[in-house]
Design a protein around this motif. Structure first.
Motif, short mmCIF file in Angstrom:
data_model
loop_
_atom_site.label_atom_id
_atom_site.label_comp_id
_atom_site.label_asym_id
_atom_site.label_seq_id
_atom_site.Cartn_x
_atom_site.Cartn_y
_atom_site.Cartn_z
N THR A 99 0.83 -1.21 0.00
CA THR A 99 0.00 0.00 0.00
C THR A 99 0.87 1.26 0.00
OG1 THR A 99 -1.82 -1.10 1.14
CG2 THR A 99 -1.71 1.30 1.32
N LYS A 140 0.87 4.01 -3.04
CA LYS A 140 0.39 5.34 -2.73
C LYS A 140 1.52 6.38 -2.67
CE LYS A 140 -2.74 6.03 0.38
NZ LYS A 140 -3.73 6.66 -0.53
N ILE A 172 -8.93 -0.50 2.17
CA ILE A 172 -7.52 -0.20 1.89
C ILE A 172 -7.24 -0.35 0.41
CG2 ILE A 172 -5.15 -1.00 2.28
CD1 ILE A 172 -5.97 -1.73 5.12
N THR A 215 -6.04 2.72 -1.92
CA THR A 215 -4.71 2.55 -2.52
C THR A 215 -4.73 2.86 -4.00
OG1 THR A 215 -4.08 0.88 -0.89
CG2 THR A 215 -2.84 0.93 -2.95
N ILE A 242 -3.77 3.57 8.13
CA ILE A 242 -2.55 3.01 7.54
C ILE A 242 -1.31 3.60 8.20
CG2 ILE A 242 -1.15 2.94 5.43
CD1 ILE A 242 -3.83 2.82 3.87
N PHE A 244 -3.45 -6.66 -7.08
CA PHE A 244 -3.18 -6.24 -5.71
C PHE A 244 -3.01 -7.45 -4.79
CE2 PHE A 244 -4.69 -4.51 -1.54
CZ PHE A 244 -3.68 -3.57 -1.37
#
Length: 290
Positions: A37, A41, A172, A176, A196, A234
């Protein structure tokens, strides 16, 4: 080969070796989950900045004589994570500059405080302080001094981290990949970004004894980067990242035992080797598709 296995068997008869392996695998698991993540990001810098903050907080706890330094390190690191996350484009100091200021400042002040304490009659020489700083920054020996209490604390923290990730997995995932779309669909993106950041702060604090504060970000980032060389989805990247992180942690600990090398540096070196291996695999796969 048999002699090597015999040596490992003898070492693992000692509880502190078993403690090191258990804690190492748990931290590797937690760091790899959130590492994907952070990379996607572009929050990779947060891990490095918070690790320096944790070192500064540890120095303050040492100077003030607080026995349980987690009482200072954990809240300070979490607060710093929240502040760094809320540093947006509307502030005069941009996010990357804020991280640089906080991380370098915390590192310098922490080392200075420890030296001042050593010279003010605490009974510790400068060489003692240098050894403590080296151990904290690079995790050279501290992973081998874990107590059973430390192990149970790490187990509890790891259960919390994994539970949070699994419960909020879909949120999440949404935050993300497309935070703007997530907000448009009613997802409270700011809250999940905050979650996070807090989880990463917790991981960094419990990992300080494992690889040291300077190497924590490598433990978080390298498995994710390696997995992303080959996999695209992912879920696949996360699973691969977890496998890589666990493998590198276990092999790093075993190699450090046999070769007498620092645990943290050995694990990060294993991560680097795996990264280049996956880069090579990615190159071969791309050429095979042409």
């Amino acid at each position: 080969m048999s002699e090597m296995l015999s040596t490992l068997h003898d070492y693992f008869q000692h509880p502190f070796i078993r403690y090191a392996l258990i804690v190492g695998l748990l931290i590797a698991l937690c760091s790899s989950l959130l590492g994907v993540t952070l990379v996607m990001k572009r929050f990779s810098f947060i891990g490095d900045g918070l690790s320096h903050v944790a070192f500064g907080a540890m120095a303050v706890a040492t100077v003030t004589g607080i026995t349980n330094n987690m009482l200072i390190i954990m809240p300070v690191t979490i607060i710093s994570a929240v502040l760094l996350l809320r540093t947006g484009n509307n502030t005069k100091i941009k996010g990357d500059a804020a991280v640089a200021m906080i991380s370098v400042g915390a590192l310098a002040l922490g080392y200075m405080l420890m030296n001042i304490a050593a010279r003010s009659g605490s009974g510790r020489t400068t060489s003692n302080v240098s050894a403590d700083v080296c151990s904290t920054l690079f995790g050279s020996t501290s992973i081998l001094t874990l107590s059973l209490t430390d192990v149970w604390i790490c187990v509890a923290m790891s259960v919390i981290v994994v539970t949070v990730f699994l419960v909020f997995y879909n949120k999440i995932f949404a935050v993300t990949f497309d935070e703007s779309f997530a907000k448009a669909t009613g997802v409270r993106a700011d809250m999940y970004n905050l979650l996070i950041a807090i989880v990463i702060a917790v991981i960094i604090v419990i990992a300080m004894k494992f690889v040291g504060s300077l190497l924590i970000s490598a433990l978080i980032i390298f498995p994710a980067l390696s997995a992303m060389r080959v996999f695209k989805s992912f879920r696949s990247v996360i699973i691969c990242s977890v496998v890589i992180s666990l493998f590198c942690a276990a092999s790093g600990i075993i190699i450090s035992i046999l070769a007498g090398t620092p645990v943290g540096s050995t694990i990060v070196s294993a991560d680097i080797c795996v990264f280049f291996l996956f880069c090579l695999i990615s190159l071969v796969l791309r050429r095979g598709k042409k």
